[in-house]
Design an enzyme around this catalytic site. Structure first.
Site, short mmCIF file in Angstrom:
data_model
loop_
_atom_site.label_atom_id
_atom_site.label_comp_id
_atom_site.label_asym_id
_atom_site.label_seq_id
_atom_site.Cartn_x
_atom_site.Cartn_y
_atom_site.Cartn_z
N CYS A 30 4.48 39.79 13.92
CA CYS A 30 4.26 38.80 12.85
C CYS A 30 4.48 37.42 13.46
CB CYS A 30 5.26 39.05 11.74
SG CYS A 30 6.96 38.89 12.34
N GLU A 144 20.24 40.09 8.88
CA GLU A 144 19.67 39.09 7.96
C GLU A 144 20.53 38.96 6.69
OE1 GLU A 144 15.45 39.49 6.98
OE2 GLU A 144 15.88 38.51 5.07
N CYS A 212 8.56 39.31 3.04
CA CYS A 212 7.59 38.39 3.65
C CYS A 212 6.19 38.98 3.70
CB CYS A 212 8.07 38.03 5.05
SG CYS A 212 7.85 39.37 6.22
N SER A 240 15.07 48.58 13.37
CA SER A 240 14.10 47.64 12.80
C SER A 240 13.80 48.05 11.36
CB SER A 240 12.82 47.66 13.63
OG SER A 240 11.78 47.01 12.94
N SER A 285 8.07 43.77 14.91
CA SER A 285 8.73 43.34 16.15
C SER A 285 8.19 44.07 17.38
CB SER A 285 10.24 43.58 16.02
OG SER A 285 10.50 44.87 15.51
O1 0CN Z 1 12.30 44.53 13.49
P1 0CN Z 1 12.67 43.13 13.19
O2 0CN Z 1 13.25 42.34 14.31
O3 0CN Z 1 13.70 43.01 12.00
P2 0CN Z 1 14.02 43.90 10.71
O4 0CN Z 1 12.79 44.58 10.26
O5 0CN Z 1 15.11 44.85 11.09
O6 0CN Z 1 14.52 42.90 9.70
O7 0CN Z 1 11.36 42.41 12.67
C1 0CN Z 1 11.32 41.02 12.50
C2 0CN Z 1 11.89 40.65 11.22
C3 0CN Z 1 12.62 39.63 10.89
C4 0CN Z 1 13.39 38.69 10.42
FE1 SF4 Z 2 8.36 38.42 10.70
FE2 SF4 Z 2 10.80 38.72 9.68
FE3 SF4 Z 2 9.56 36.39 9.53
FE4 SF4 Z 2 8.66 38.44 8.10
S1 SF4 Z 2 10.64 37.39 7.87
S2 SF4 Z 2 7.42 36.97 9.26
S3 SF4 Z 2 9.07 40.16 9.48
S4 SF4 Z 2 10.23 37.44 11.40
#
Ligand code: 0CN
Ligand code: SF4
Length: 341
Positions: A30, A144, A212, A240, A285
């Site tokens: 993303c 988060e 998001c 994740s 991710s």
């Molecule tokens: O896998 P991510 O690092 O994080 P989570 O899905 O565990 O929250 O993906 C990016 C998301 C953000 C913020």
């Molecule tokens: Fe990506 Fe997390 Fe931002 Fe959504 S909130 S755009 S999953 S980094």
């Protein structure tokens, strides 16, 4: 390629000629992950190794290993970073106290918090200023959630799914608002909000969606794909949140089985028994080279016919953190990490 697919594939006996792969789109990186990974890469180029990173920059084993090989040092807390060094904060965001600690240690900080996480922080600050009790829907212990809660610890109560609603205690049931982690299941969160609203009819909504765009779009895409696949393989790491949600959503929407793997080498051949159609997707991710590794693995076993099913078009891109704005950025989104299988 079809724009919208109706999920109407037959589930017949498997033979080499029938075997196929449905590849979900959007999948993988993303805008917030692309920005965060690039932030570490650029910091390494600009300042040289080591660059410290507080927590995993994003929740992906391959990304973290690759950046470590280039000189990034991942730590759990700022107190592990030598005084005066550079530290990058991860995409998942940090509580204000972490910024204070970093200042106290004279660290140069680069904040790679996704702007969509920062938006939720600001909503929390706003509701707390108006003295609301804030019900933060999210997974206990997730970075988060820890960061967002730290914006207003006296006002925020964590609600970890619909089953947790009965435990919520607030000061005034008529002055309650909800917010959420950005990477939850959309459907489960709606169920949690419905249950909260039954308890608190005057519950205030967030000013805009907290889950998001990337999380939502990847769930829409996996729903379409899972309807026509007996097996779904999700590429992503176990910590994740958004990747794990894709496995759950796939199972809830038609896949007989769905599994999470970091690398193709983790796929068990037994999962393919009797399977005609394999669905493949990846979390936000996950670099696409890992998906390509899974497709190559499947092709070697007769699943070489790949159809990409695009449900939503994405074009989001975020500016680099302000500390790096002067740096010339390579054009176009996408990972710059080297492949490793
Ligand atoms: O896998 P991510 O690092 O994080 P989570 O899905 O565990 O929250 O993906 C990016 C998301 C953000 C913020
Ligand atoms: Fe990506 Fe997390 Fe931002 Fe959504 S909130 S755009 S999953 S980094």
């Amino acid at each position: 390629m079809r724009d919208v697919w109706d999920g109407s594939y037959d589930r017949g006996m498997t033979s080499n000629s029938q075997r196929r792969v449905l590849l979900a789109k959007p999948r993988g990186y993303c805008a917030g992950v692309d920005r965060a990974v690039e932030t570490v890469e650029i910091a390494l180029e600009k300042y040289g190794a080591p660059v410290y990173v507080r927590k995993q920059i994003v929740h992906n084993v391959h990304v973290v290993r690759t950046l470590e090989e280039r000189g990034a040092i991942f730590v759990d807390e700022t107190e592990e970073v030598p005084e005066g060094s550079i530290v990058v904060f991860s995409a998942h965001g940090v509580a204000p106290v972490v910024h204070q600690e970093a200042r106290g240690r004279n660290l140069a900080t680069i904040d790679a918090t996704c702007p969509l996480v920062t938006k939720v922080h600001k909503e929390a600050v706003r509701f707390a200023k108006d003295d609301y009790d804030i019900l933060l829907i999210g997974h206990e212990g997730h970075e988060e959630v820890i960061g967002t809660s730290g914006e207003a610890p006296d006002h925020i109560h964590l609600v970890d799914g619909p089953g947790d609603v009965a435990n919520v205690q607030v000061r005034d049931p008529d002055k309650v608002a909800w917010l959420s982690q950005t990477t939850l299941s959309v459907d489960e969160t709606l169920a949690t909000v419905r249950a909260l609203r039954e308890r608190f009819p005057n519950l205030m909504d967030p000013p805009s969606d907290d889950i998001c765009y990337a999380t939502q779009n990847r769930q829409v895409a996996v729903k379409q794909m899972a309807a026509g696949a007996e097996l779904v393989i999700v590429v992503g790491s176990t910590n994740s949140s958004n990747s794990v949600r894709l496995v759950e959503v796939a199972k809830e929407h038609g896949a007989d089985n769905a599994y999470l793997v970091d690398y193709a080498a983790e796929i068990d051949e037994a999962w393919l028994a009797g399977v005609t159609t394999v669905g493949v997707t990846s979390g936000a991710s996950v670099p696409d080279e890992l998906v390509q590794g899974v497709l190559a693995w499947l092709a070697e076993r007769g699943y070489g016919d790949v159809e990409e099913i695009e449900s939503v078009k994405e074009s989001m891109r975020f500016a680099l953190p302000h500390e790096l704005r002067s740096v010339q950025r390579p054009s176009g989104p996408g990972p710059r990490l080297e492949a490793r299988t």
